[in-house]
Scaffold this active site. Sequence first.
Site, PDB file in Angstrom:
ATOM      1  N   LYS A   1       0.863  -1.186   0.000  1.00  0.00           N
ATOM      2  CA  LYS A   1       0.000   0.000   0.000  1.00  0.00           C
ATOM      3  C   LYS A   1       0.899   1.235   0.000  1.00  0.00           C
ATOM      4  O   LYS A   1       1.702   1.427   0.917  1.00  0.00           O
ATOM      5  CB  LYS A   1      -0.912  -0.007   1.233  1.00  0.00           C
ATOM      6  CG  LYS A   1      -1.704   1.308   1.423  1.00  0.00           C
ATOM      7  CD  LYS A   1      -2.716   1.234   2.576  1.00  0.00           C
ATOM      8  CE  LYS A   1      -3.326   2.610   2.863  1.00  0.00           C
ATOM      9  NZ  LYS A   1      -4.316   2.613   3.959  1.00  0.00           N
TER      10      LYS A   1
ATOM     11  N   ASP B   1      -2.889  10.268   3.315  1.00  0.00           N
ATOM     12  CA  ASP B   1      -4.285   9.853   3.434  1.00  0.00           C
ATOM     13  C   ASP B   1      -5.052  10.894   4.258  1.00  0.00           C
ATOM     14  O   ASP B   1      -5.027  10.871   5.484  1.00  0.00           O
ATOM     15  CB  ASP B   1      -4.347   8.469   4.105  1.00  0.00           C
ATOM     16  CG  ASP B   1      -5.775   7.969   4.274  1.00  0.00           C
ATOM     17  OD1 ASP B   1      -6.696   8.569   3.672  1.00  0.00           O
ATOM     18  OD2 ASP B   1      -5.959   6.963   4.992  1.00  0.00           O
TER      19      ASP B   1
ATOM     20  N   LYS C   1     -10.494  12.928   7.640  1.00  0.00           N
ATOM     21  CA  LYS C   1     -10.062  12.547   8.985  1.00  0.00           C
ATOM     22  C   LYS C   1     -10.013  13.772   9.895  1.00  0.00           C
ATOM     23  O   LYS C   1      -9.683  14.856   9.433  1.00  0.00           O
ATOM     24  CB  LYS C   1      -8.629  11.985   8.926  1.00  0.00           C
ATOM     25  CG  LYS C   1      -8.503  10.588   8.363  1.00  0.00           C
ATOM     26  CD  LYS C   1      -7.047  10.138   8.406  1.00  0.00           C
ATOM     27  CE  LYS C   1      -6.848   8.796   7.733  1.00  0.00           C
ATOM     28  NZ  LYS C   1      -7.487   7.687   8.453  1.00  0.00           N
TER      29      LYS C   1
ATOM     30  N   ASP D   1       1.371   6.501   5.527  1.00  0.00           N
ATOM     31  CA  ASP D   1       0.415   5.544   4.963  1.00  0.00           C
ATOM     32  C   ASP D   1       0.968   4.826   3.721  1.00  0.00           C
ATOM     33  O   ASP D   1       0.256   4.068   3.078  1.00  0.00           O
ATOM     34  CB  ASP D   1      -0.912   6.252   4.641  1.00  0.00           C
ATOM     35  CG  ASP D   1      -2.115   5.322   4.788  1.00  0.00           C
ATOM     36  OD1 ASP D   1      -1.981   4.266   5.434  1.00  0.00           O
ATOM     37  OD2 ASP D   1      -3.181   5.668   4.238  1.00  0.00           O
TER      38      ASP D   1
ATOM     39  N   ASP E   1     -12.409   6.964   3.329  1.00  0.00           N
ATOM     40  CA  ASP E   1     -11.194   6.783   4.132  1.00  0.00           C
ATOM     41  C   ASP E   1     -10.726   5.322   4.138  1.00  0.00           C
ATOM     42  O   ASP E   1      -9.644   5.019   4.621  1.00  0.00           O
ATOM     43  CB  ASP E   1     -11.449   7.274   5.562  1.00  0.00           C
ATOM     44  CG  ASP E   1     -10.159   7.500   6.330  1.00  0.00           C
ATOM     45  OD1 ASP E   1      -9.076   7.513   5.689  1.00  0.00           O
ATOM     46  OD2 ASP E   1     -10.234   7.681   7.560  1.00  0.00           O
TER      47      ASP E   1
ATOM     48  N   GLU F   1      -9.553   3.690   1.766  1.00  0.00           N
ATOM     49  CA  GLU F   1      -9.012   3.740   0.400  1.00  0.00           C
ATOM     50  C   GLU F   1      -7.964   2.667   0.123  1.00  0.00           C
ATOM     51  O   GLU F   1      -7.787   2.240  -1.009  1.00  0.00           O
ATOM     52  CB  GLU F   1      -8.411   5.127   0.152  1.00  0.00           C
ATOM     53  CG  GLU F   1      -7.002   5.378   0.706  1.00  0.00           C
ATOM     54  CD  GLU F   1      -6.877   5.235   2.221  1.00  0.00           C
ATOM     55  OE1 GLU F   1      -7.891   5.457   2.917  1.00  0.00           O
ATOM     56  OE2 GLU F   1      -5.780   4.887   2.705  1.00  0.00           O
TER      57      GLU F   1
ATOM     58  N   ARG G   1      -7.619  -0.539   0.763  1.00  0.00           N
ATOM     59  CA  ARG G   1      -8.050  -1.830   0.218  1.00  0.00           C
ATOM     60  C   ARG G   1      -8.434  -1.714  -1.249  1.00  0.00           C
ATOM     61  O   ARG G   1      -8.325  -2.677  -2.012  1.00  0.00           O
ATOM     62  CB  ARG G   1      -9.188  -2.396   1.065  1.00  0.00           C
ATOM     63  CG  ARG G   1     -10.426  -1.555   1.064  1.00  0.00           C
ATOM     64  CD  ARG G   1     -11.362  -1.876   2.206  1.00  0.00           C
ATOM     65  NE  ARG G   1     -10.892  -1.349   3.482  1.00  0.00           N
ATOM     66  CZ  ARG G   1     -11.563  -1.468   4.634  1.00  0.00           C
ATOM     67  NH1 ARG G   1     -12.717  -2.091   4.659  1.00  0.00           N
ATOM     68  NH2 ARG G   1     -11.073  -0.966   5.733  1.00  0.00           N
TER      69      ARG G   1
HETATM   70  N1  BES Z   1      -4.538   4.642   6.694  1.00  0.00           N
HETATM   71  C1  BES Z   1      -5.672   4.335   7.469  1.00  0.00           C
HETATM   72  C2  BES Z   1      -5.379   3.328   8.586  1.00  0.00           C
HETATM   73  C3  BES Z   1      -4.458   3.796   9.678  1.00  0.00           C
HETATM   74  C4  BES Z   1      -4.976   4.315  10.853  1.00  0.00           C
HETATM   75  C5  BES Z   1      -3.095   3.670   9.545  1.00  0.00           C
HETATM   76  C6  BES Z   1      -4.124   4.718  11.871  1.00  0.00           C
HETATM   77  C7  BES Z   1      -2.241   4.089  10.547  1.00  0.00           C
HETATM   78  C8  BES Z   1      -2.742   4.602  11.714  1.00  0.00           C
HETATM   79  C9  BES Z   1      -6.763   3.749   6.582  1.00  0.00           C
HETATM   80  O1  BES Z   1      -6.778   4.203   5.280  1.00  0.00           O
HETATM   81  C10 BES Z   1      -8.071   4.137   7.187  1.00  0.00           C
HETATM   82  O2  BES Z   1      -8.316   5.302   7.257  1.00  0.00           O
HETATM   83  N2  BES Z   1      -8.876   3.167   7.592  1.00  0.00           N
HETATM   84  C11 BES Z   1     -10.123   3.428   8.194  1.00  0.00           C
HETATM   85  C12 BES Z   1     -11.124   2.428   7.633  1.00  0.00           C
HETATM   86  C13 BES Z   1     -12.557   2.709   8.016  1.00  0.00           C
HETATM   87  C14 BES Z   1     -13.023   3.990   7.367  1.00  0.00           C
HETATM   88  C15 BES Z   1     -13.413   1.564   7.573  1.00  0.00           C
HETATM   89  C16 BES Z   1      -9.974   3.258   9.696  1.00  0.00           C
HETATM   90  O3  BES Z   1      -9.204   2.390  10.121  1.00  0.00           O
HETATM   91  O4  BES Z   1     -10.554   4.023  10.442  1.00  0.00           O
HETATM   92 ZN    ZN Z   2      -4.969   4.831   4.520  1.00  0.00          ZN
HETATM   93 MG    MG Z   3      -7.898   5.984   5.021  1.00  0.00          MG
END
Ligand code: BES
Ligand code: ZN
Ligand code: MG
Length: 472
Positions: free
Chosen positions: A242, A247, A254, A265, A324, A326, A328
Amino acid sequence: MFKVVNKIEKSYDLNIGLVFDGQVEICEYISEMNKELIDKVIAKKEFVGKKGEVLKIDLLENKSLVSIALVGMGKEEDFTLDVFREVMFESLSKEKGKILISSDQELLLNHEVLGEVVFNVNYSFDTFKEKKSDKIEVELFISSEEKDISETILLGESTDIARDLVDLPANIINPITLAERVSELGKEYGFEVEILDEIEMEKIEMNLLLAVGRASITKPRLIVMRYLNGKDSAERIGLVGKGLTYDTGGLCIKPADSMFEMKSDMAGSASVIGAMCAIAKGKVQQNVVAVVAACENAINENAYRPGDIIKSMNGKTVEIINTDAEGRLALADAITYSIRKEKVTEIVDVATLTGAILIALGNLTTGVFSNSDEKYSQLEAASKLHGEKVWRMPIFEEYAELLKSTVADVKHTGGRMGGSITAAKFLEGFVEGLPWIHMDIAGTSYNSSVKWLKKGATGVGVKSLYSYVKNR
Ligand code: BES
Ligand code: ZN
Ligand code: MG
């Protein structure tokens, strides 16, 4: 900055002797002359060698000052390599200059782990600081035989490459500059690099990846690294990273505090890139193709939206729920590309995929998902060699229920509960039955709480992937 020596010629700023609790013996060469005196100091200070206990002694020997530090490693029966990592990190972090380490205990002369710790102590992201941080120089004294430490050094360097990429901010590392950096690394370390730009990706319908990156001024890049040295092996290991250079969360933006660390990220891609450097320079005899989905999840009037329905490269339609989630999406197309275009026979993807894995496992342990018991245990064994902790998470079929959509083939999030698992389950839907491992490094790639690691980028995964590929 790290060496193993079997003779001592130079003078050192510090001589460290490593001892077990209750077995305080100092190597004679540290100070033959003053052995009795040192024994007296030890007795007077009641130093016994408890875990992390340090006794410093300065002596005059042949008219020059000799500094000695005895470092306790705890009871021999409680000794593990993690104890060694923790104690060495803590004690070396406080030191400066040229250091000699020795011990009468064979167990404490582990050059692989000590080398790893020295790299850890010396790593600092000071590219943008006028004042650079001091580096220590460590020599490990092993009298008996010569040791080859080239692999330890290679893994240390490759891990540092990954750490730097992660620590570099998003105004410097974007999909285009990341691709340029990988091209340079390919030349330097000996792997082939091909970059697909957004137009080439459009032609092969990598619509999920393109949608994620579409609101950014720097458009997505697919970075393909090939190292085919497997002779007549039919196996072709696919690594997928990834590579979200930033992000923001997209339209589902966020909050400020969670956005702050999002330059990291792309840590999954950094692991994969670092691993390719080590694999290629180490001339590992395997076929490996690594693919990085590089893009930025930004916001403008062209951003993808919740509710959009997008057709993936593999043909499945995906209902967008939360922009968010993104990672996957970008990974799904990169996985399809690896299978269809690069003909990989198995897949390991590495991603800072979910905040939920941080809640579950913290900074210490990478959450790993796999459809293959055999591959999982190989990865677990490889990780163990380098102190990178992994834990297997479930992907029971029932979880797929949560991804059912009424308007498309699949939706891409399954709600807050079991968030890391539904993310993995979404990815599994794109692996076309191949053996697959997914490493969620959202917690382990950027450290704030593990004692024996610096804060910030860790370069996690580089060493484990290297050994996973090498030791099959
Ligand atoms: N990049 C984030 C995950 C992340 C969170 C990495 C904290 C490092 C530290 C990912 O893209 C994300 O935002 N995931 C969301 C998914 C949700 C919207 C289903 C999450 O984990 O909140
Ligand atoms: Zn992310
Ligand atoms: Mg995200």
